[in-house]
Design a protein around this motif. Structure first.
Motif, mmCIF file in Angstrom:
data_model
loop_
_atom_site.group_PDB
_atom_site.id
_atom_site.type_symbol
_atom_site.label_atom_id
_atom_site.label_comp_id
_atom_site.label_asym_id
_atom_site.label_seq_id
_atom_site.Cartn_x
_atom_site.Cartn_y
_atom_site.Cartn_z
ATOM 1 N N GLN A 170 0.823 -1.208 0.000
ATOM 2 C CA GLN A 170 0.000 0.000 0.000
ATOM 3 C C GLN A 170 0.858 1.259 0.000
ATOM 4 O OE1 GLN A 170 -3.210 0.045 2.952
ATOM 5 N NE2 GLN A 170 -3.165 -2.195 3.006
ATOM 6 N N ILE A 171 1.924 1.252 0.798
ATOM 7 C CA ILE A 171 2.809 2.418 0.872
ATOM 8 C C ILE A 171 3.488 2.661 -0.471
ATOM 9 C CG2 ILE A 171 4.931 3.300 1.927
ATOM 10 C CD1 ILE A 171 4.046 1.795 4.504
ATOM 11 N N ARG A 172 3.990 1.590 -1.096
ATOM 12 C CA ARG A 172 4.646 1.735 -2.406
ATOM 13 C C ARG A 172 3.646 2.259 -3.444
ATOM 14 N NH1 ARG A 172 6.810 -3.577 -1.026
ATOM 15 N NH2 ARG A 172 8.944 -3.363 -0.264
ATOM 16 N N ALA A 173 2.423 1.724 -3.427
ATOM 17 C CA ALA A 173 1.416 2.164 -4.392
ATOM 18 C C ALA A 173 1.068 3.629 -4.179
ATOM 19 C CB ALA A 173 0.171 1.291 -4.270
ATOM 20 N N ALA A 174 0.943 4.041 -2.910
ATOM 21 C CA ALA A 174 0.622 5.440 -2.610
ATOM 22 C C ALA A 174 1.746 6.360 -3.056
ATOM 23 C CB ALA A 174 0.357 5.608 -1.122
ATOM 24 N N ARG A 175 2.987 5.938 -2.822
ATOM 25 C CA ARG A 175 4.127 6.753 -3.258
ATOM 26 C C ARG A 175 4.163 6.883 -4.770
ATOM 27 N NH1 ARG A 175 9.179 4.613 0.527
ATOM 28 N NH2 ARG A 175 8.672 5.858 2.396
ATOM 29 N N LEU A 176 3.860 5.776 -5.461
ATOM 30 C CA LEU A 176 3.855 5.817 -6.924
ATOM 31 C C LEU A 176 2.769 6.758 -7.424
ATOM 32 C CD1 LEU A 176 4.787 4.820 -9.670
ATOM 33 C CD2 LEU A 176 3.264 2.856 -9.418
ATOM 34 N N ARG A 177 1.568 6.671 -6.835
ATOM 35 C CA ARG A 177 0.483 7.556 -7.251
ATOM 36 C C ARG A 177 0.839 9.014 -6.990
ATOM 37 N NH1 ARG A 177 -2.729 3.475 -4.847
ATOM 38 N NH2 ARG A 177 -2.933 4.722 -2.952
ATOM 39 N N ALA A 178 1.478 9.276 -5.852
ATOM 40 C CA ALA A 178 1.875 10.647 -5.538
ATOM 41 C C ALA A 178 2.913 11.153 -6.531
ATOM 42 C CB ALA A 178 2.427 10.723 -4.112
ATOM 43 N N SER A 179 3.870 10.281 -6.872
ATOM 44 C CA SER A 179 4.902 10.667 -7.837
ATOM 45 C C SER A 179 4.299 10.956 -9.202
ATOM 46 C CB SER A 179 5.951 9.559 -7.939
ATOM 47 O OG SER A 179 6.894 9.836 -8.944
ATOM 48 N N LEU A 180 3.375 10.084 -9.637
ATOM 49 C CA LEU A 180 2.733 10.286 -10.932
ATOM 50 C C LEU A 180 1.897 11.556 -10.940
ATOM 51 C CD1 LEU A 180 1.598 6.622 -11.735
ATOM 52 C CD2 LEU A 180 3.489 7.880 -12.766
ATOM 53 N N SER A 181 1.243 11.837 -9.816
ATOM 54 C CA SER A 181 0.424 13.042 -9.722
ATOM 55 C C SER A 181 1.289 14.291 -9.813
ATOM 56 C CB SER A 181 -0.365 13.037 -8.411
ATOM 57 O OG SER A 181 -1.097 14.228 -8.255
ATOM 58 N N VAL A 182 2.423 14.290 -9.091
ATOM 59 C CA VAL A 182 3.337 15.438 -9.135
ATOM 60 C C VAL A 182 3.879 15.632 -10.545
ATOM 61 C CG1 VAL A 182 5.579 16.286 -8.347
ATOM 62 C CG2 VAL A 182 3.957 15.322 -6.700
ATOM 63 N N ASN A 183 4.263 14.515 -11.197
ATOM 64 C CA ASN A 183 4.799 14.613 -12.555
ATOM 65 C C ASN A 183 3.751 15.168 -13.505
ATOM 66 O OD1 ASN A 183 6.940 13.706 -14.672
ATOM 67 N ND2 ASN A 183 5.045 12.804 -15.404
ATOM 68 N N ALA A 184 2.510 14.690 -13.395
ATOM 69 C CA ALA A 184 1.448 15.165 -14.279
ATOM 70 C C ALA A 184 1.207 16.658 -14.087
ATOM 71 C CB ALA A 184 0.165 14.374 -14.030
ATOM 72 N N GLU A 185 1.258 17.116 -12.844
ATOM 73 C CA GLU A 185 1.065 18.547 -12.574
ATOM 74 C C GLU A 185 2.204 19.359 -13.183
ATOM 75 O OE1 GLU A 185 -1.277 20.400 -11.223
ATOM 76 O OE2 GLU A 185 -2.601 18.675 -10.965
ATOM 77 N N LEU A 186 3.429 18.857 -13.048
ATOM 78 C CA LEU A 186 4.587 19.574 -13.587
ATOM 79 C C LEU A 186 4.512 19.657 -15.114
ATOM 80 C CD1 LEU A 186 7.394 20.858 -13.102
ATOM 81 C CD2 LEU A 186 8.368 18.570 -13.410
ATOM 82 N N ILE A 187 4.217 18.531 -15.772
ATOM 83 C CA ILE A 187 4.137 18.534 -17.232
ATOM 84 C C ILE A 187 2.990 19.426 -17.699
ATOM 85 C CG2 ILE A 187 3.874 17.117 -19.302
ATOM 86 C CD1 ILE A 187 6.486 16.675 -17.738
ATOM 87 N N GLY A 188 1.872 19.401 -16.969
ATOM 88 C CA GLY A 188 0.751 20.278 -17.318
ATOM 89 C C GLY A 188 1.128 21.742 -17.196
ATOM 90 N N LEU A 189 1.899 22.073 -16.161
ATOM 91 C CA LEU A 189 2.369 23.455 -15.993
ATOM 92 C C LEU A 189 3.287 23.856 -17.139
ATOM 93 C CD1 LEU A 189 2.833 26.062 -14.335
ATOM 94 C CD2 LEU A 189 4.688 24.838 -13.153
ATOM 95 N N TYR A 190 4.221 22.984 -17.482
ATOM 96 C CA TYR A 190 5.153 23.291 -18.577
ATOM 97 C C TYR A 190 4.394 23.492 -19.892
ATOM 98 C CZ TYR A 190 9.293 22.104 -15.773
ATOM 99 O OH TYR A 190 10.303 22.094 -14.847
ATOM 100 N N TRP A 191 3.363 22.660 -20.116
ATOM 101 C CA TRP A 191 2.576 22.787 -21.348
ATOM 102 C C TRP A 191 1.843 24.127 -21.380
ATOM 103 C CZ3 TRP A 191 -2.848 22.761 -22.335
ATOM 104 C CH2 TRP A 191 -3.198 22.617 -23.686
ATOM 105 N N ARG A 192 1.277 24.526 -20.233
ATOM 106 C CA ARG A 192 0.544 25.798 -20.192
ATOM 107 C C ARG A 192 1.483 26.984 -20.386
ATOM 108 N NH1 ARG A 192 -2.007 22.805 -16.150
ATOM 109 N NH2 ARG A 192 -0.829 23.831 -14.481
#
Length: 360
Positions: A28-50
């Motif tokens: 569960q901890i590994r899955a939560a960390r992965l989801r958090a990492s993916l969420s942060v990456n998606a936000e960063l890429i979305g910011l760069y695109w904007r």
């Protein structure tokens, strides 16, 4: 005051079920960390695109010059001194990123889920939009790292995928035939073995076994290595399959026969024999018919097609390469742009190298 029991943590007997509970918590901890990492990456890429889209719009609609990018980089770095990613070069990549992917849906669905470093490689190495999307989707589906993505682009994977000569359309049901054809390539690249053109089959096999991780990477997602010189006893005689794999998506065994010379029609007959024996002796309930892959130094497509015609077992024939291509001819090398040419076309000053924006 609570009395010390004298039992140190980790030394007392654990209750029944503790180990399974601990394993579940770790997952569960590994899955939560992965989801958090993916969420942060998606936000960063979305910011760069904007950011890139706004730069692009202001330059195209309002006529702002190239100098605004350098000014913006300085102002953003002053406003966010502890935050990287706002160099002039990276802002230009953001602009190129927005220009390459004008549709927000594609950004959210595909490239926004890839690290920025991989997006830089897609922008830098690929000009054709369809090819760029093909590699982006493949990187996402197969979980490629940045170096693997670069390798696949440089080895022109998109042009090799699905190019083996096969009889799958006649020997397999349509759905399985299409998937099997997409999985095989032509040619396969085994340059990592460092073998010369005179290498013998045994040396090729030993090299592939020693570098099985690289072999699996070149074969693609879904292959599991079962063994080499796989023994079959038929009619009291011993036979050996050079390499045996199992493919998870196809749910079947894949027998590989290595040939250091050109393809010969008799190779197909021998592979047909191997597959018949594997299906009879080792195919498990729920498995699909075994597939054969003959890897040879070279092949004539017409000869292969005639050799496979009439065979009931699904067989593919591909070439392989064990040496890097020779240096480019002088005229062609001179025609390629230099690093300075590329920098000038991207409006980069000398020495202002693009930021990777993190490994991927």
């Amino acid at each position: 005051m609570e009395k010390d029991s004298g039992i140190r943590p980790g030394t007392e007997a654990m209750p029944a079920g503790y180990a399974a509970w601990l394993a579940a918590l770790k997952a569960q901890i590994r899955a939560a960390r992965l989801r958090a990492s993916l969420s942060v990456n998606a936000e960063l890429i979305g910011l760069y695109w904007r950011i890139g889209r706004e730069i692009l719009e202001r330059q195209e609609r309002l006529g702002w010059g190239a100098g605004v990018v350098g000014r913006l980089a300085a102002d953003l770095r002053a406003a966010f001194p502890g935050t990287g990613g706002f160099s002039r070069a990276n802002l230009l990549y953001m602009r190129a990123f927005a220009e390459a992917w004008p549709e927000a849906e594609v950004v959210q669905r595909v490239v926004g889920r890839l690290p920025w470093g991989q997006n830089i490689e897609l922008l830098s190495k690929l000009k054709d939009p369809a090819e760029r999307l093909w590699y982006a989707e493949a990187a996402l589906e197969q979980g490629w790292s940045r170096p693997v993505l670069v390798h696949q682009i440089e080895s022109r994977l998109h042009a090799r995928q699905g190019q083996a000569v096969t009889n799958f359309d006649r020997a397999l049901p349509p759905a399985q035939s299409d998937l099997a054809r997409q999985i095989l390539k032509d040619p396969y690249h085994f340059e990592f073995l460092g073998l010369g053109p005179a290498a013998q089959e045994r040396a090729l096999e030993q090299g592939l076994i020693a570098r099985v991780r690289d072999v699996l990477l070149e074969l693609g997602k879904g292959f599991a290595f079962c063994g080499s010189q796989h023994h079959l006893e038929v009619g009291g005689q011993d036979w050996y399959v050079d390499l045996l794999f199992y493919h998870r998506r196809l749910r079947c065994l894949i027998a590989v026969d290595l040939k250091t010379g050109p393809f010969q029609p008799e190779h197909a007959g021998k592979m047909n024999f191997y597959l018949a024996a594997l299906d009879e002796m080792e195919r498990q309930p729920g498995d699909n018919p075994s597939i054969g892959l003959i890897l040879c130094r070279e092949r004539n497509r017409v000869v292969v097609e005639y050799a496979l015609r009439g065979l009931g077992s699904p067989i593919g024939v591909s070439q392989y390469r064990v040496m890097l291509p020779e240096a480019l001819p002088g005229a062609l090398a001179e025609a390629l742009p230099s690093g300075e040419d590329i920098a000038s076309r991207m409006d980069l000053p000398d020495g202002d190298l693009p930021e990777p924006g993190g490994e991927g």
